[in-house]
Design a protein around this motif. Sequence first.
Motif, PDB file in Angstrom:
ATOM      1  N   LEU A   1     -13.418   7.559 -16.069  1.00 17.75           N
ATOM      2  CA  LEU A   1     -13.310   7.329 -17.516  1.00 17.75           C
ATOM      3  C   LEU A   1     -13.618   5.891 -17.896  1.00 17.75           C
ATOM      4  N   TYR A   2     -13.264   4.953 -17.019  1.00 19.12           N
ATOM      5  CA  TYR A   2     -13.399   3.522 -17.346  1.00 19.12           C
ATOM      6  C   TYR A   2     -14.102   2.808 -16.192  1.00 19.12           C
ATOM      7  N   PRO A   3     -15.421   2.997 -16.069  1.00 16.77           N
ATOM      8  CA  PRO A   3     -16.150   2.325 -14.980  1.00 16.77           C
ATOM      9  C   PRO A   3     -16.094   0.820 -15.137  1.00 16.77           C
ATOM     10  N   ALA A   4     -16.171   0.141 -14.011  1.00 12.59           N
ATOM     11  CA  ALA A   4     -16.126  -1.323 -14.026  1.00 12.59           C
ATOM     12  C   ALA A   4     -17.347  -1.863 -14.748  1.00 12.59           C
ATOM     13  N   PRO A   5     -17.203  -2.935 -15.537  1.00  9.06           N
ATOM     14  CA  PRO A   5     -18.345  -3.531 -16.236  1.00  9.06           C
ATOM     15  C   PRO A   5     -19.419  -3.959 -15.247  1.00  9.06           C
ATOM     16  N   ALA A   6     -20.644  -3.816 -15.664  1.00 10.89           N
ATOM     17  CA  ALA A   6     -21.764  -4.182 -14.792  1.00 10.89           C
ATOM     18  C   ALA A   6     -21.792  -5.680 -14.562  1.00 10.89           C
ATOM     19  N   THR A   7     -22.219  -6.073 -13.352  1.00  4.78           N
ATOM     20  CA  THR A   7     -22.344  -7.490 -13.022  1.00  4.78           C
ATOM     21  C   THR A   7     -23.581  -8.061 -13.689  1.00  4.78           C
ATOM     22  N   PRO A   8     -23.478  -9.201 -14.386  1.00  2.00           N
ATOM     23  CA  PRO A   8     -24.658  -9.793 -15.026  1.00  2.00           C
ATOM     24  C   PRO A   8     -25.746 -10.090 -13.998  1.00  2.00           C
ATOM     25  N   GLU A   9     -27.015  -9.899 -14.422  1.00  2.00           N
ATOM     26  CA  GLU A   9     -28.111 -10.131 -13.501  1.00  2.00           C
ATOM     27  C   GLU A   9     -28.239 -11.593 -13.119  1.00  2.00           C
ATOM     28  N   LYS A  10     -27.885 -12.476 -14.006  1.00  2.00           N
ATOM     29  CA  LYS A  10     -27.930 -13.886 -13.667  1.00  2.00           C
ATOM     30  C   LYS A  10     -26.705 -14.554 -14.256  1.00  2.00           C
TER      31      LYS A  10
ATOM     32  N   GLU B   1       0.839  -1.194   0.000  1.00  2.00           N
ATOM     33  CA  GLU B   1       0.000   0.000   0.000  1.00  2.00           C
ATOM     34  C   GLU B   1       0.879   1.251   0.000  1.00  2.00           C
ATOM     35  N   PRO B   2       0.586   2.210  -0.881  1.00  5.93           N
ATOM     36  CA  PRO B   2       1.342   3.467  -0.862  1.00  5.93           C
ATOM     37  C   PRO B   2       1.060   4.252   0.406  1.00  5.93           C
ATOM     38  N   ARG B   3       1.993   5.098   0.770  1.00  5.89           N
ATOM     39  CA  ARG B   3       1.851   5.897   1.972  1.00  5.89           C
ATOM     40  C   ARG B   3       2.148   7.360   1.651  1.00  5.89           C
ATOM     41  N   GLY B   4       1.778   8.222   2.612  1.00  4.16           N
ATOM     42  CA  GLY B   4       2.129   9.628   2.506  1.00  4.16           C
ATOM     43  C   GLY B   4       1.546  10.303   1.280  1.00  4.16           C
ATOM     44  N   PRO B   5       2.261  11.300   0.747  1.00  3.05           N
ATOM     45  CA  PRO B   5       1.752  12.053  -0.412  1.00  3.05           C
ATOM     46  C   PRO B   5       1.581  11.180  -1.652  1.00  3.05           C
ATOM     47  N   GLU B   6       2.378  10.089  -1.758  1.00  5.33           N
ATOM     48  CA  GLU B   6       2.222   9.203  -2.914  1.00  5.33           C
ATOM     49  C   GLU B   6       0.834   8.551  -2.927  1.00  5.33           C
ATOM     50  N   ARG B   7       0.325   8.213  -1.725  1.00  8.92           N
ATOM     51  CA  ARG B   7      -0.994   7.578  -1.654  1.00  8.92           C
ATOM     52  C   ARG B   7      -2.078   8.534  -2.137  1.00  8.92           C
ATOM     53  N   GLU B   8      -1.997   9.790  -1.700  1.00 12.03           N
ATOM     54  CA  GLU B   8      -2.995  10.767  -2.110  1.00 12.03           C
ATOM     55  C   GLU B   8      -2.982  10.949  -3.623  1.00 12.03           C
ATOM     56  N   ALA B   9      -1.775  11.073  -4.192  1.00 12.61           N
ATOM     57  CA  ALA B   9      -1.663  11.265  -5.649  1.00 12.61           C
ATOM     58  C   ALA B   9      -2.132  10.032  -6.404  1.00 12.61           C
ATOM     59  N   TYR B  10      -1.789   8.860  -5.886  1.00 10.56           N
ATOM     60  CA  TYR B  10      -2.177   7.602  -6.551  1.00 10.56           C
ATOM     61  C   TYR B  10      -3.699   7.439  -6.501  1.00 10.56           C
ATOM     62  N   ALA B  11      -4.293   7.743  -5.339  1.00  6.73           N
ATOM     63  CA  ALA B  11      -5.747   7.646  -5.214  1.00  6.73           C
ATOM     64  C   ALA B  11      -6.433   8.604  -6.176  1.00  6.73           C
ATOM     65  N   ARG B  12      -5.881   9.804  -6.316  1.00 10.34           N
ATOM     66  CA  ARG B  12      -6.458  10.789  -7.240  1.00 10.34           C
ATOM     67  C   ARG B  12      -6.404  10.278  -8.670  1.00 10.34           C
ATOM     68  N   LEU B  13      -5.279   9.689  -9.048  1.00 11.33           N
ATOM     69  CA  LEU B  13      -5.137   9.115 -10.382  1.00 11.33           C
ATOM     70  C   LEU B  13      -6.189   8.043 -10.627  1.00 11.33           C
ATOM     71  N   LEU B  14      -6.353   7.134  -9.659  1.00 11.70           N
ATOM     72  CA  LEU B  14      -7.286   6.027  -9.838  1.00 11.70           C
ATOM     73  C   LEU B  14      -8.730   6.528  -9.891  1.00 11.70           C
ATOM     74  N   ARG B  15      -9.053   7.559  -9.086  1.00 11.14           N
ATOM     75  CA  ARG B  15     -10.420   8.093  -9.122  1.00 11.14           C
ATOM     76  C   ARG B  15     -10.741   8.670 -10.499  1.00 11.14           C
ATOM     77  N   GLN B  16      -9.788   9.384 -11.073  1.00  7.53           N
ATOM     78  CA  GLN B  16     -10.025   9.969 -12.393  1.00  7.53           C
ATOM     79  C   GLN B  16     -10.155   8.890 -13.462  1.00  7.53           C
ATOM     80  N   LEU B  17      -9.330   7.868 -13.360  1.00  7.75           N
ATOM     81  CA  LEU B  17      -9.414   6.772 -14.334  1.00  7.75           C
ATOM     82  C   LEU B  17     -10.714   6.004 -14.184  1.00  7.75           C
ATOM     83  N   ALA B  18     -11.201   5.850 -12.926  1.00  6.39           N
ATOM     84  CA  ALA B  18     -12.450   5.121 -12.699  1.00  6.39           C
ATOM     85  C   ALA B  18     -13.635   5.855 -13.325  1.00  6.39           C
TER      86      ALA B  18
END
Length: 782
Positions: A79-88, A60-77
């Motif tokens: 743009l690229y949301p996870a595929p929906a789970t099939p209903e069945k 797990e990243p720590r310190g300022p790297e964690r904040e920057a990494y989390a920001r990167l992942l939030r922006q990417l999420a």
Amino acid sequence: MSELFDAVDALVASRSPLPPAEERKRLRTAHGLTLDEVAGALKVRRATVSAWESTKKPTEPRGPEREAYARLLRQLAELYPAPATPEKPAAPVPATFTPVPDSAGEMPEVPDSLIEEVVASLYPTGSRRTGTQKAAPAEARTLCTGQASEAASMTETENTQTPAPVAAPAAAPRPARTTRTSSTSRRPGAKKATPTGTPAGGTDPRFENGPLAVVDVEDDGTVLAYCTGGLVLDVPAKSIPALVDWTLREAKLGAPKLAGPGKDADPLIVLTEAALERYGLPVTLTEEEKHAGRIPEGHKVIKQLARADWKLTKRGFGPWARIYRPATGSERACVQLCIPSWNALDTRHWGEAGQLPPAELARVLGVYASRVMTPRGSTAVTGLELMTALHPPTRATAPDENGKRTGEHNPGSLGKDAIDPMNFPPCEVPDGHPVLKDLPRFHVRGPAEKLFEEAYDWARPMTDAECTLRHLVGIDVNMAFAAGANGLNVGLGEATNVKAPAFDPKLPGSWLVDLSHVDLSRVKVGKEWVELDGSLLPSPFTPKGERPTGPAWYATPTVAYAVELGYEVRPIEAWVRYENGRYLDGWYNRLRDAYLATMADLGVDADLAPADFLAAMDGYKARDPELAIVTTAIKATVKGGLGKLRERPRGEGWKPGEPWRALSRPTWRPDIRAAVISRTRMNLHRKIVKHAAFTGQYPVAILSDCVVYAANGTSPLDFLPYRDGKPLPGGFKLGINPGLVKHEGTQSVLWGEEVRERFNAPELNLARYIKDGTVTDVDNGE
């Protein structure tokens, strides 16, 4: 209050939530980002980002790297949301078709409709197989023909990469006998991670997965191949023959040729200890096997290869085994194995590379392969193979009237046939060579019988004036022997004996000449004569720095330097090579570029100012220890490759006067090695003379490419004559380019005197110990 708010914000950011490791990797690859790009943006190491995405033991990243990494992942999420789970859950694979062999024992054809149903169940709409090849009808056909166990394993592996859960297909009943007779019927290796940007192997689609793979086994028994660029392939092979077959047919490993008439590089497979156990090979070699350099011919794996019609080269199944089938036309079928636990990666040249995790080892070897060439053995073997790869011995002729091409000699190469051992000049060969078999037993050849061009090992007592100074500073020439090879004219064919020849500095060869009259107290520097203290300088004509006492054999660069110093030379005899060329230029250029690119990655650029260069070199290896390993291997490739040009017998029951294996190579050329070392030594002596003429400073010790001076300061800048940032023309210059110098180490003058007194050796070579001051009886010289 604002400071309190900032502190609260920082506290919250330090615990920024992060998605699971699999999702982190999915988001990065979806946006086309490489590990290197993310690491550069976050100012961390590439391996750090890789560890954040590891599905086995994520960190797990720590310190300022964690904040920057989390920001990167939030922006990417976003743009690229996870595929929906099939209903069945997806429907299981229909089991309406049970294949039964016909009377001839053949399996019936599988209906296409059933294949489509299997594909649809494995890959439902909306699911995503990260980096996998196009949906595989062949895989569905495999399932339907009864390969249930492998299909289930494959499905489980792929489901771990699919964001949406997918039900595993029901396995079809398996008949008593199936048509799976070899590993070739197994499914292609599916990519578990996708490298971004250009393919790892360049633009050639045949090698899209890179030059090599490190094969390892997971705790659950899954066999994986770690390639360059973060790519991981599933390996279905259950044996070494099947692994070789999979590598050639499905893995898409290898590298394009380096020269027009050359050959593509064979794929390299590195086997970890877990892989060795998986494929029935010993994790380590016994002492007897280490001495032989191979496992016994009766080993079960060698028998498996023989049954599958695979062959081994004469060196057998050792640390660098080559497994092949004879070529048919232009088609090659050959795989190189590398086994680190069998000491394939010598720690002197590869450091701790053999102990690295698979992904990191793939990175180290991949960088080396892309910048130098795919390793073919030790760094020495690879250095020699690089010469041949850049100057292939033959090329295709123009088509004849029937459109047929044949092979012919490739100009500028050493050809495909070795020089007859009996045609070598006696002065150029080492003791025990067949051409010397008529010499009396125990005869010791002197300088007038033997060419002795070697690196410097010279030292002298310090003067009283030098003892008043405080420090001894060592400078080291970067890739000195590579620089010596650059632009050097060397012989390409056999030598011709000439009596009383006129010396020609452009003609490669060995010259018997008396240079004892060259007086270093008065020499030409450029076009002017200068007076020097010759007693404080080593002779350029002998490795020990002793002045010659009569005629001796020298390579062309040594004799040319005597002329440059202002003295006449009159050779008595010579062996010259009228067919010649700059054979090593391409070799030098590739190794230079590899070294400079890797050092630049470590923060040491070629255009740094002197003080900035010294600062950049301070601790550069710690910035990326993996890339530091590559720099060491590149330098070892230079020295080892040149050393291989005069390889000596290596056991094998050899007796003096008999030929040994290396003599059968066109690249057994001791004259080329001698010329490179000669030119390297002359280059160094030229700089020493110019430095002495300009500053009045003389070296205290020289070992190969390291020179030690006494100085009042601890830095090379305390004695190198820089003016306005510019060095002495033709003298020593700080920099990372081959031929320029770096700081080797600094010790006190008192240390030097104490060491020499302790060992009762006034001329102990302090250059050998200047780096860290540790004095042993081990010779670490050239």
